[in-house]
Each structure stands twice: as structure tokens, then as C-alpha cells.
Design a protein around this motif. Structure first.
Motif, PDB file in Angstrom:
ATOM      1  N   TYR A 236       2.038  32.204  15.505  1.00  0.00           N
ATOM      2  CA  TYR A 236       1.219  31.286  14.692  1.00  0.00           C
ATOM      3  C   TYR A 236       1.560  31.548  13.222  1.00  0.00           C
ATOM      4  O   TYR A 236       1.536  32.706  12.781  1.00  0.00           O
ATOM      5  CB  TYR A 236      -0.254  31.564  14.983  1.00  0.00           C
ATOM      6  N   CYS A 255      -4.305  24.736   9.481  1.00  0.00           N
ATOM      7  CA  CYS A 255      -5.098  24.834  10.718  1.00  0.00           C
ATOM      8  C   CYS A 255      -6.481  24.245  10.476  1.00  0.00           C
ATOM      9  O   CYS A 255      -7.215  24.698   9.597  1.00  0.00           O
ATOM     10  CB  CYS A 255      -5.218  26.286  11.173  1.00  0.00           C
ATOM     11  N   ILE A 256      -6.815  23.231  11.294  1.00  0.00           N
ATOM     12  CA  ILE A 256      -8.124  22.591  11.116  1.00  0.00           C
ATOM     13  C   ILE A 256      -9.162  23.193  12.054  1.00  0.00           C
ATOM     14  O   ILE A 256     -10.246  22.646  12.218  1.00  0.00           O
ATOM     15  CB  ILE A 256      -8.027  21.064  11.289  1.00  0.00           C
ATOM     16  N   ASP A 257      -8.805  24.287  12.676  1.00  0.00           N
ATOM     17  CA  ASP A 257      -9.735  25.032  13.540  1.00  0.00           C
ATOM     18  C   ASP A 257     -10.319  24.157  14.646  1.00  0.00           C
ATOM     19  O   ASP A 257     -11.502  24.270  14.980  1.00  0.00           O
ATOM     20  CB  ASP A 257     -10.865  25.629  12.691  1.00  0.00           C
ATOM     21  N   CYS A 258      -9.440  23.322  15.219  1.00  0.00           N
ATOM     22  CA  CYS A 258      -9.915  22.395  16.254  1.00  0.00           C
ATOM     23  C   CYS A 258     -10.019  23.064  17.617  1.00  0.00           C
ATOM     24  O   CYS A 258     -10.576  22.480  18.545  1.00  0.00           O
ATOM     25  CB  CYS A 258      -8.956  21.213  16.347  1.00  0.00           C
ATOM     26  N   MET A 259      -9.464  24.226  17.773  1.00  0.00           N
ATOM     27  CA  MET A 259      -9.488  25.013  19.010  1.00  0.00           C
ATOM     28  C   MET A 259      -8.637  24.401  20.133  1.00  0.00           C
ATOM     29  O   MET A 259      -8.707  24.843  21.276  1.00  0.00           O
ATOM     30  CB  MET A 259     -10.916  25.208  19.528  1.00  0.00           C
ATOM     31  N   ALA A 260      -7.827  23.377  19.819  1.00  0.00           N
ATOM     32  CA  ALA A 260      -7.012  22.764  20.878  1.00  0.00           C
ATOM     33  C   ALA A 260      -6.067  23.791  21.497  1.00  0.00           C
ATOM     34  O   ALA A 260      -5.864  23.816  22.714  1.00  0.00           O
ATOM     35  CB  ALA A 260      -6.211  21.599  20.297  1.00  0.00           C
ATOM     36  N   CYS A 261      -5.497  24.667  20.659  1.00  0.00           N
ATOM     37  CA  CYS A 261      -4.544  25.660  21.179  1.00  0.00           C
ATOM     38  C   CYS A 261      -5.238  26.645  22.120  1.00  0.00           C
ATOM     39  O   CYS A 261      -4.653  27.109  23.097  1.00  0.00           O
ATOM     40  CB  CYS A 261      -3.866  26.398  20.033  1.00  0.00           C
ATOM     41  N   ARG A 272      -3.842  32.608  17.467  1.00  0.00           N
ATOM     42  CA  ARG A 272      -3.964  32.826  16.019  1.00  0.00           C
ATOM     43  C   ARG A 272      -4.371  34.262  15.699  1.00  0.00           C
ATOM     44  O   ARG A 272      -4.253  34.711  14.563  1.00  0.00           O
ATOM     45  CB  ARG A 272      -4.990  31.841  15.428  1.00  0.00           C
ATOM     46  N   CYS A 289      -1.023  22.102  19.605  1.00  0.00           N
ATOM     47  CA  CYS A 289      -1.113  22.114  18.150  1.00  0.00           C
ATOM     48  C   CYS A 289      -0.218  21.031  17.538  1.00  0.00           C
ATOM     49  O   CYS A 289      -0.619  20.358  16.575  1.00  0.00           O
ATOM     50  CB  CYS A 289      -0.742  23.489  17.609  1.00  0.00           C
ATOM     51  N   ILE A 292      -1.997  17.830  17.541  1.00  0.00           N
ATOM     52  CA  ILE A 292      -2.992  17.760  16.468  1.00  0.00           C
ATOM     53  C   ILE A 292      -2.300  17.534  15.118  1.00  0.00           C
ATOM     54  O   ILE A 292      -2.721  16.686  14.314  1.00  0.00           O
ATOM     55  CB  ILE A 292      -3.821  19.062  16.421  1.00  0.00           C
ATOM     56  N   MET A 293      -1.229  18.260  14.871  1.00  0.00           N
ATOM     57  CA  MET A 293      -0.516  18.144  13.589  1.00  0.00           C
ATOM     58  C   MET A 293      -0.010  16.712  13.388  1.00  0.00           C
ATOM     59  O   MET A 293      -0.051  16.175  12.283  1.00  0.00           O
ATOM     60  CB  MET A 293       0.669  19.126  13.529  1.00  0.00           C
ATOM     61  N   LEU A 302       3.123  24.552  13.585  1.00  0.00           N
ATOM     62  CA  LEU A 302       2.241  25.583  13.037  1.00  0.00           C
ATOM     63  C   LEU A 302       2.214  26.761  14.032  1.00  0.00           C
ATOM     64  O   LEU A 302       2.141  27.923  13.651  1.00  0.00           O
ATOM     65  CB  LEU A 302       0.832  24.994  12.849  1.00  0.00           C
ATOM     66  N   ILE A 303       2.315  26.410  15.310  1.00  0.00           N
ATOM     67  CA  ILE A 303       2.555  27.417  16.354  1.00  0.00           C
ATOM     68  C   ILE A 303       3.923  27.072  16.940  1.00  0.00           C
ATOM     69  O   ILE A 303       4.211  25.900  17.188  1.00  0.00           O
ATOM     70  CB  ILE A 303       1.502  27.349  17.473  1.00  0.00           C
TER      71      ILE A 303
HETATM   72  S1  SF4 Z   1      -4.366  23.679  17.585  1.00  0.00           S
HETATM   73 FE1  SF4 Z   1      -3.399  24.112  15.631  1.00  0.00          FE
HETATM   74  S2  SF4 Z   1      -4.860  23.266  14.186  1.00  0.00           S
HETATM   75 FE2  SF4 Z   1      -5.981  23.428  16.069  1.00  0.00          FE
HETATM   76  S3  SF4 Z   1      -6.921  25.460  15.978  1.00  0.00           S
HETATM   77 FE3  SF4 Z   1      -4.964  25.729  16.982  1.00  0.00          FE
HETATM   78  S4  SF4 Z   1      -3.581  26.311  15.340  1.00  0.00           S
HETATM   79 FE4  SF4 Z   1      -5.379  25.392  14.368  1.00  0.00          FE
END
Ligand code: SF4
Ligand code: SF4
Length: 475
Positions: A236, A255-261, A272, A289, A292-293, A302-303
Motif C-alpha cells: 500500500y 485513500c478515501i478510507d472506503c474499506m473496499a480493500c 494498509r 482499490c 475505487i480510484m 494505490l495498492i
Molecule cells: S480501497 Fe483504496 S481507497 Fe479504499 S480504503 Fe482501501 S486503500 Fe483506501
């Protein structure tokens, strides 16, 4: 510290409900899953004509004749070095992949991963995606929950039975065994094996899942020795993503902290937090991720798969090394060379081996017997393996400075018939006449020749064995 405060060796399992994800790594995993399952379930049904007297199953571990058949290759018990060589190649292959790309074996091709993926697919199909499954999990045991759970367990059980069934088909003729299994006439060990594998598949794929990887499998502990700072693993880009927070928030990273990952991770971890023992390098968090990006219009990856050296370079504002530089380096080239070396040696050994295999064991207790007329007789135990699919006559002769007389136990001449694909034990007598050179000399060199009679169908059928006649003079 009281006993109750001591750290526990085992944390009770928190159920994981991986969310469906789309992306190139997920697609790759689907293809690998389909390929590996197809190979496993279908291989015992491939037929291969080897002529009369031999099984026509392409891949068969034939317990009754103690032989392994793999298409045109046939391995006898005495040739176990082939199996050892293949195991060494498998080990070196694992070293190679691990040092190049971390736990890709675990993430893509390990049976535990493949079957767990299949079981999650069924679970999602019957119970719905992550949120629906969480709701069902929390719901009381009403009719709907029973209906969905029983349907899921029934399909899991069918997969388990098919998995156990496919395994036993590798050990005997598959169509015959299938008929016997349904007729109730198969060997008890077949039913026992299917029951055991059904149970383990059901429990490991359905309930234990990531617990097997974290607690039962030694591989995560061993792999660290094969990885270095150039190994590609999942990482990450914290320097880009942090501080995490709402999209467009002042000073926030990507990172928008969406927790998708986290929600797609079959191991239930948050990448992360850094590399973790539980991460099987499956790449699903990358897909999540990147999705989302794309939606929020930020750069991808991002990952991503990256090495420690890349992290250092990127933090210093330099571009990462190319993937090929991580894959082709001295360590991986060494593993590839060793792997290819063992492979070439096995292929050469395969083509140089003979259709007749003979072992000669001199009987040395006693080393010799003196016959009534003063002749000296030595005894040899022969083991003749006819690897041909037809019965074959073999003849015996000897070369020696002394005049020696050969005779076979139970035979009037020096010929012996070895049935197709069988091993024959035969006793051979070598006699030196009284007062002849062989009877008078302490050790007489002897070369035994064992030949195929027509000599054409069995290339390299003749063998030379050097042995020694003992006359006991210096005993
Ligand atoms: S999917 Fe990407 S943007 Fe969303 S929490 Fe994980 S690292 Fe952050
Ligand atoms: S962190 Fe990512 S790569 Fe590791 S197991 Fe979870 S989803 Fe797979």
C-alpha cells in the motif's frame, strides 16, 4: 501478569464475508480456478491406449501393480527417483515463484485457496453478497436462514463428495470404480477415503478457510527465507494514501478510507497496516482499490504488487524498477537453472532407461558349495523385470577367463519366460569343473549377459554384470 492476562495463542475466529470484486486479478483467479479444478476432476477420465495387458487410464497410480502411469510414461517402484526428481522440481518451482512474486502459489493455485474460492462462490450464489451474508449471519434461525444454510451445505457437500471421489479415481480404473461405488461393491478403503476427503473439503473450504493458511500451513513461515527486498508482494503506497479521509478533504491523501480493500479480502486483513503473515498475495485488494480510484478519478495502483526497493525509490521520488528486473535477478536465475537442470536430467534418464531391468544378488552364505565331484558352485538370485506389454523370453550367457557352466533352477536350458509387465525371481547357478581355473582361483571375474531373444523390439536389452566366483581358497 495473571493467567487471564497472558496473550492467547489462538484467537477465536471472526467470520469473514468477502465482497464480490471485479478486476484483472480476480479474472486471473477465476481462470486459474477453472483450470486447476478441471485438471483435478477430469484427468482420471482421460483414456490412453497402451496396448493389451496395460491399463488405458492416462494418469493412474496403480496400487495393484505398484506402478505409476502418466500418458506414455510408466514409472516402476524401482524408479522412484523420477518421483523424487519431480518433487524436487516442484520445490524449486515454489522457491522460484516465491522469490519472484511472494506467495502467488498461496493466492492463486493452492488447493486450499481454490476450493475456498469455489465454496465462497456457492455461498454468494445462495446467500447473496457481503451485506446479505452479514445480515443472514446475524439473523435468528428462522425458515429463511435454515433454507439458505441447508442449500449451501448441500452444495458444499456435493463438491466435497466429488473432490473425494475424484481422488480415488487416480488409484484405479475410474469407470470401473464408479460403477463399483454405486453398486456398493468397491473396496472399503475407497469409501473411507471419499468420506475423509469429503469431510476435510467441507470443513476446510466451508468453515476453516483462512484459519488453515494462518494456523495449519507451514508455508507462510518458510517463505520468508526465500523472499528479499526485490520480491514483489502486495503493498500500500502509504506515502500517497495518507492521511486517509474523505474525498476532497483538506490535506487528505488518495485513500478515501472506503474499506473496499478490506471488505474483499478473503483473509480479512487491512493491507494498509503493512505486509502481514496472513496476506496470501491474491491481488483482490488491488482490484477493489483500483475500482475505487477509477471512480474518484485518482491514479491507479494505490495498492499494487511492489517490492521494498520500489518503496524506497518511490519515497525518494524515483520511478520503480521494471517488473522484469524483479523477476530476472541472480537468485531467480539460479532457481530456474536448478529447476531446468533437474528437468533435463529426468528427461534424459527417461529416454535412456531400459525395458528390461535386472538385478543380480550373489548368495554369499555360503559363498560357494563344493559338489561331490569337487566342482565349485556359486548361486545368484536374479530379479528380472519385463517392462514390455508382452511376454518375453530371456537368455543367459557368461564371459569369463575360466570355463564356467551356467544353469537355471527349474529350467533345462538357459532361457526363461518373463510374463508381460511382471517381475520374475530366478535362481542361477555358476559351476566351475573340478581342478579347472575357476575352481583353483580365489576370485574369478564373471560377466553375465541377459538378452532379449529377438533383440529388435527391446533396444539395449543386453546387460553386463560383473561378478566374482569364490572358490573359498582364501576364506
Ligand atoms: S480501497 Fe483504496 S481507497 Fe479504499 S480504503 Fe482501501 S486503500 Fe483506501
Ligand atoms: S491483503 Fe490483498 S492480497 Fe493480501 S490476502 Fe487480502 S486481498 Fe489478498
Amino acid at each position: 501478569m495473571s493467567i487471564s492476562e497472558e496473550p492467547r495463542l489462538y484467537a477465536s475466529r471472526e467470520p469473514i464475508f468477502p465482497r464480490r470484486v471485479f478486476g484483472r486479478f480476480r479474472t486471473l483467479k477465476w481462470w486459474i480456478m477453472a483450470g486447476t479444478l478441471a485438471i483435478y476432476y477430469l484427468t482420471p477420465w482421460i483414456r490412453w491406449d497402451r496396448g493389451p495387458n496395460l491399463p488405458d487410464q492416462a494418469v493412474l497410480v496403480d496400487i495393484s501393480t505398484r506402478r505409476f502411469f502418466f500418458f506414455m510414461i510408466e514409472i516402476w517402484p524401482q524408479e522412484f527417483y523420477f518421483v523424487a526428481g519431480l518433487l524436487i522440481m516442484a520445490g524449486l518451482g515454489l522457491f522460484l515463484f516465491t522469490s519472484a512474486a511472494g506467495r502467488v502459489w498461496c493466492g492463486y493455485a493452492c488447493p486450499q485457496t481454490v476450493w475456498t474460492d469455489l465454496y465462497i462462490l456457492v455461498e454468494r450464489w445462495i446467500e447473496g453478497d457481503r451485506n446479505a451474508r452479514i445480515r443472514l449471519h446475524r439473523q435468528k434461525w428462522d425458515l429463511e436462514k435454515w433454507r439458505k444454510r441447508l442449500a449451501k451445505w448441500a452444495v458444499w457437500l456435493l463438491i466435497g463428495v466429488a473432490t473425494g471421489g475424484a481422488w480415488v479415481f487416480y488409484f484405479t480404473d475410474a469407470p470401473t470404480l464408479l460403477r463399483d461405488l454405486f453398486a456398493g461393491t468397491a473396496a472399503p478403503v475407497a469409501y473411507g477415503t471419499i468420506a475423509t476427503l469429503t469431510a476435510t473439503t467441507f470443513v476446510f473450504g466451508g468453515f476453516a478457510r483462512e484459519q488453515i493458511c494462518i494456523y495449519a500451513c507451514p508455508w507462510p513461515r518458510i517463505q520468508a527465507a526465500m523472499m528479499d527486498e526485490d520480491t514483489l508482494t502486495i503493498g500500500y503506497r502509504g506515502w500517497r494514501g495518507e492521511p486517509r479521509g474523505k474525498l476532497g478533504g483538506a490535506g487528505n491523501g488518495d485513500c478515501i478510507d472506503c474499506m473496499a480493500c478490506v471488505n474483499v479480502c478473503p483473509m480479512g486483513i487491512d493491507i494498509r497496516d503493512g505486509q502481514q503473515l496472513a496476506c496470501i498475495t491474491c491481488g483482490l485488494c488491488i482490484d477493489a482499490c483500483n475500482g475505487i480510484m477509477e471512480k474518484v478519478g485518482k491514479p491507479l495502483n494505490l495498492i499494487s504488487y511492489m517490492a521494498l526497493t520500489d518503496e524506497t525509490r518511490e519515497r525518494a521520488g524515483r520511478p520503480p524498477k521494471s517488473v522484469w528486473k524483479h523477476i530476472f535477478r541472480p537468485r531467480t536465475i539460479l532457481y530456474t537453472t536448478l529447476w531446468a537442470g533437474v528437468g533435463v536430467a529426468l528427461v534424459v534418464a527417461l529416454f535412456l532407461r531400459h525395458n528390461l531391468d535386472v538385478s543380480v544378488t550373489p548368495v554369499r552364505n555360503p559363498t560357494h558349495v563344493v559338489l561331490a565331484d569337487g566342482a565349485i558352485r556359486n548361486t545368484y538370485n536374479l530379479r528380472l523385470r519385463n517392462k514390455h506389454g508382452e511376454d518375453r523370453w530371456f537368455t543367459f550367457s557368461a564371459n569369463s577367463p575360466a570355463t564356467l557352466v551356467l544353469s537355471l533352477e527349474g529350467s533345462n536350458d538357459l532361457r526363461v519366460l518373463v510374463p508381460a509387465n511382471e517381475t520374475l525371481e530366478q535362481r542361477l547357478y555358476v559351476t566351475a569343473a573340478p581342478d579347472s581355473l575357476g575352481a583353483m582361483t580365489a576370485h574369478t571375474p564373471l560377466r553375465l549377459w541377459i538378452s532379449d531373444e529377438d533383440g529388435i523390439k527391446v533396444p539395449r536389452a543386453e546387460r553386463v554384470y560383473a561378478n566374482t566366483i569364490f572358490n573359498g581358497k582364501d576364506d
